[in-house]
Motif scaffolding. Structure first.
Motif, PDB file in Angstrom:
ATOM      1  N   MET A 188       0.876  -1.272   0.001  1.00  0.00           N
ATOM      2  CA  MET A 188      -0.074  -0.246   0.135  1.00  0.00           C
ATOM      3  C   MET A 188       0.999   1.161  -0.150  1.00  0.00           C
ATOM      4  O   MET A 188       0.507   2.491  -0.612  1.00  0.00           O
ATOM      5  CB  MET A 188      -0.894  -0.043   1.253  1.00  0.00           C
ATOM      6  N   GLN A 189       2.097   0.954   0.818  1.00  0.00           N
ATOM      7  CA  GLN A 189       2.869   2.263   0.549  1.00  0.00           C
ATOM      8  C   GLN A 189       3.460   2.468  -0.773  1.00  0.00           C
ATOM      9  O   GLN A 189       3.548   3.562  -1.432  1.00  0.00           O
ATOM     10  CB  GLN A 189       4.106   1.872   1.747  1.00  0.00           C
ATOM     11  N   GLU A 190       3.403   1.454  -1.468  1.00  0.00           N
ATOM     12  CA  GLU A 190       4.088   1.834  -2.818  1.00  0.00           C
ATOM     13  C   GLU A 190       3.088   2.479  -3.632  1.00  0.00           C
ATOM     14  O   GLU A 190       3.179   3.346  -4.508  1.00  0.00           O
ATOM     15  CB  GLU A 190       3.953   0.350  -3.548  1.00  0.00           C
ATOM     16  N   MET A 191       1.800   2.005  -3.479  1.00  0.00           N
ATOM     17  CA  MET A 191       0.729   2.626  -4.216  1.00  0.00           C
ATOM     18  C   MET A 191       0.399   4.096  -3.612  1.00  0.00           C
ATOM     19  O   MET A 191      -0.573   4.937  -4.237  1.00  0.00           O
ATOM     20  CB  MET A 191      -0.621   2.019  -4.203  1.00  0.00           C
ATOM     21  N   MET A 192       1.001   4.518  -2.701  1.00  0.00           N
ATOM     22  CA  MET A 192       1.052   5.852  -2.134  1.00  0.00           C
ATOM     23  C   MET A 192       2.235   6.815  -2.665  1.00  0.00           C
ATOM     24  O   MET A 192       2.380   7.812  -2.288  1.00  0.00           O
ATOM     25  CB  MET A 192       1.202   6.049  -0.728  1.00  0.00           C
ATOM     26  N   ASN A 227     -11.750  14.645  -3.072  1.00  0.00           N
ATOM     27  CA  ASN A 227     -10.755  13.931  -2.110  1.00  0.00           C
ATOM     28  C   ASN A 227      -9.228  14.188  -2.722  1.00  0.00           C
ATOM     29  O   ASN A 227      -9.058  14.640  -3.756  1.00  0.00           O
ATOM     30  CB  ASN A 227     -10.943  12.427  -2.174  1.00  0.00           C
ATOM     31  N   SER A 228      -8.363  14.083  -1.572  1.00  0.00           N
ATOM     32  CA  SER A 228      -6.746  14.324  -2.240  1.00  0.00           C
ATOM     33  C   SER A 228      -5.990  13.095  -1.718  1.00  0.00           C
ATOM     34  O   SER A 228      -4.968  13.127  -2.265  1.00  0.00           O
ATOM     35  CB  SER A 228      -6.381  15.570  -1.215  1.00  0.00           C
ATOM     36  N   VAL A 229      -6.568  12.063  -1.102  1.00  0.00           N
ATOM     37  CA  VAL A 229      -5.830  11.059  -0.616  1.00  0.00           C
ATOM     38  C   VAL A 229      -6.284   9.809  -1.603  1.00  0.00           C
ATOM     39  O   VAL A 229      -7.329   9.534  -1.593  1.00  0.00           O
ATOM     40  CB  VAL A 229      -5.984  10.463   0.825  1.00  0.00           C
ATOM     41  N   PRO A 230      -5.110   9.289  -2.322  1.00  0.00           N
ATOM     42  CA  PRO A 230      -5.520   8.111  -3.295  1.00  0.00           C
ATOM     43  C   PRO A 230      -6.132   6.862  -2.595  1.00  0.00           C
ATOM     44  O   PRO A 230      -5.727   6.775  -1.474  1.00  0.00           O
ATOM     45  CB  PRO A 230      -4.177   7.828  -4.090  1.00  0.00           C
ATOM     46  N   ASN A 231      -6.865   6.220  -3.091  1.00  0.00           N
ATOM     47  CA  ASN A 231      -7.380   5.022  -2.564  1.00  0.00           C
ATOM     48  C   ASN A 231      -6.416   3.821  -3.230  1.00  0.00           C
ATOM     49  O   ASN A 231      -6.516   3.625  -4.114  1.00  0.00           O
ATOM     50  CB  ASN A 231      -8.859   4.683  -3.174  1.00  0.00           C
ATOM     51  N   THR A 232      -5.525   3.415  -2.024  1.00  0.00           N
ATOM     52  CA  THR A 232      -4.620   2.547  -2.537  1.00  0.00           C
ATOM     53  C   THR A 232      -5.307   1.132  -2.600  1.00  0.00           C
ATOM     54  O   THR A 232      -4.318   0.160  -2.930  1.00  0.00           O
ATOM     55  CB  THR A 232      -3.505   2.613  -1.526  1.00  0.00           C
ATOM     56  N   ALA A 233      -6.379   1.003  -2.502  1.00  0.00           N
ATOM     57  CA  ALA A 233      -6.811  -0.555  -2.528  1.00  0.00           C
ATOM     58  C   ALA A 233      -7.574  -0.723  -3.800  1.00  0.00           C
ATOM     59  O   ALA A 233      -8.347  -1.794  -4.167  1.00  0.00           O
ATOM     60  CB  ALA A 233      -7.833  -0.672  -1.271  1.00  0.00           C
ATOM     61  N   ALA A 234      -7.939   0.551  -4.543  1.00  0.00           N
ATOM     62  CA  ALA A 234      -8.740   0.698  -5.892  1.00  0.00           C
ATOM     63  C   ALA A 234      -8.047  -0.359  -6.864  1.00  0.00           C
ATOM     64  O   ALA A 234      -6.857  -0.577  -6.720  1.00  0.00           O
ATOM     65  CB  ALA A 234      -8.896   2.161  -6.204  1.00  0.00           C
TER      66      ALA A 234
END
Ligand SMILES: [Cu+2]
Length: 454
Positions: A188-192, A227-234
């Protein structure tokens, strides 16, 4: 250079000048020295054990390298400590402006997402002093690099997780050449956004040598409206970026007519991206494993860059013009589709073009980009099944994304550019020199360094 060859040259050094001459004639490196102590200066030669004896001319050291340029990303500066290149990397939350009207909250390194580029040379000893300013534990994995297991950066397997506020020191010798990454080993950190380039330039310049060396990191983001935070589970994405910026805000690459251009592309996301170059053919000269032998090169103009892969392509810039480089997945050539379809829906509520244009202009006043152009629609557009489909091709924002590298592009050039899309601008010598002056002039006003870079 392979380990075997390096060992050969180390052994050869013991046998004196005769072997040294052979090593030189084979195009090899200077006789072996531990790279930890060998490289006293950035581009300096290796000290030779023969220096004192004066028995043989001292062979030249590694070639100086042409640094890679990753548009919209900075290089990570370093100091040299006893022959070791020392980098300081800080993991932290970052605000990244991915488009003139869109800033997202992501995680990255040294104030940047993706992180700043690390560039070293094959044979370098490197030390990365790492600090975790995230609210949770992390670690850094050196993707593709052959490092000792304790440097591999996998939590619990090769090291303890680095807790918030903690520092950790990585140190290893880079014996490879090629295009590598550094990244968090948390999915998930990668996707952030926690990724950056780690480029190891070869000891001896590649043949044929390139005149320009560019780098692009592919990322995708799922950011809901407001929103400004990406959904890392999408699993579906509405913002697609090169080096953390979406077209048309991506800075074009500038190449001189007649030059050889290298483009390194790395992918740290959820999708594979077929990257296409207009108007030219390129050859695949390297992967995440390093340089590919020339016998494997063949002409192509689209290269699939899979997740966790690096693809390096090269081409002769023999045609002047602004040539597109873009991901060819249709949905990756647009951004934030739903918002724009909504805008088009407002427009198409009216059947006359003039009224529709008026509506678009009213809309343009509410968002900070200019409606400089309107793609005409047919009188009966609303009666045609499937209409509209061109929602992403009508909003120009030339002024909002203006920079020296966009100078001279035709008016409304930005209207057709979205998502993973940029330009290689191949300029004849005179225009190229003027462009370089323009870019250099703008850099003096700009603060390039990141807050944590020293
Ligand atoms: Cu793509």
């Amino acid at each position: 250079m392979s380990r075997n060859r390096r060992r050969f040259f180390q052994d050869a050094a013991f046998f004196g000048a005769g072997f040294l001459g052979l090593a030189e004639s084979l195009g090899g490196n200077t006789p072996g020295n531990d790279p930890q102590t060998a490289r006293k200066t950035e581009q300096g030669r290796h000290p030779s054990p023969h220096d004192k004896k004066q028995v043989a001319p001292v062979p030249a050291g590694p070639d100086s390298f042409l640094p890679m340029v990753a548009p919209d990303l900075a290089n990570l500066p370093h100091e040299v400590d006893g022959g070791v290149k020392v980098f300081r990397l800080v993991a932290e939350p970052v605000k990244r402006k991915i488009a003139p009207f869109k800033t997202i909250d992501v995680w990255g390194y040294n104030g940047s997402c993706p992180g700043p580029t690390i560039q070293v040379q094959q044979g370098d000893r490197v030390r990365i002093i790492f600090e975790n300013k995230l609210p949770e534990s992390t670690s850094i994995h050196w993707h593709g690099l052959e490092v000792p297991i304790e440097q591999d950066g996998v939590p619990w397997i090769s090291q303890k997780p680095i807790a918030p506020g903690e520092k950790y020191v990585y140190e290893f010798t880079v014996h490879q050449e090629g295009t590598f990454f550094y990244h968090s080993h948390g999915a998930m950190q990668e996707m952030m956004g926690m990724i950056g380039f780690f480029v190891a330039h070869p000891e001896r310049t590649y043949k044929p040598r390139a005149d320009h060396d560019f780098g692009v990191i592919l990322q995708e983001w799922a950011v809901l409206p407001n929103n400004s935070v990406p959904n890392t589970a999408a699993m579906e994405y509405n913002w697609l970026t090169f080096n953390g910026v979406s077209a048309p805000a991506i800075t074009p690459m500038i190449a001189k007519l007649g030059s050889r251009v290298r483009l390194r592309i790395i992918n740290m996301g959820m999708d594979h991206h077929p990257i296409h170059l207009h108007g030219n053919q390129f050859v695949l000269t390297g992967t995440e494993g390093g340089r590919a032998p020339e016998s494997t090169w063949y002409p192509m103009n689209t290269v699939l860059v899979g997740v966790a892969q690096a693809r390096v392509v090269e081409f002769e810039a023999k045609y002047p013009g602004s040539w597109m480089v873009h991901c060819h997945l249709p949905h990756h050539m647009m951004n934030n589709m739903m918002d724009l379809l909504r805008d088009r829906a407002i427009q198409t509520a009216n059947t006359t073009d003039a009224k529709a244009l008026g509506q678009m202009e009213t809309l343009a006043q509410s968002v900070p980009f200019e409606h400089v152009h309107h793609s005409p629609i047919a009188e009966n557009a609303n009666r045609v099944p499937g209409f509209p489909q061109d929602a992403f091709m009508e909003m120009g924002m030339d002024d909002a994304v203006v920079k020296p590298e966009t100078h001279g592009l035709p008016a409304n050039w930005s209207a057709g550019m979205m998502g993973m899309m940029t330009l290689v601008r191949v300029l004849p010598d005179k225009e190229y020199q003027e462009m370089m002056k323009r870019i250099a002039g703008s850099k003096t006003d700009e603060k390039v360094e990141h807050p944590h870079s020293s």
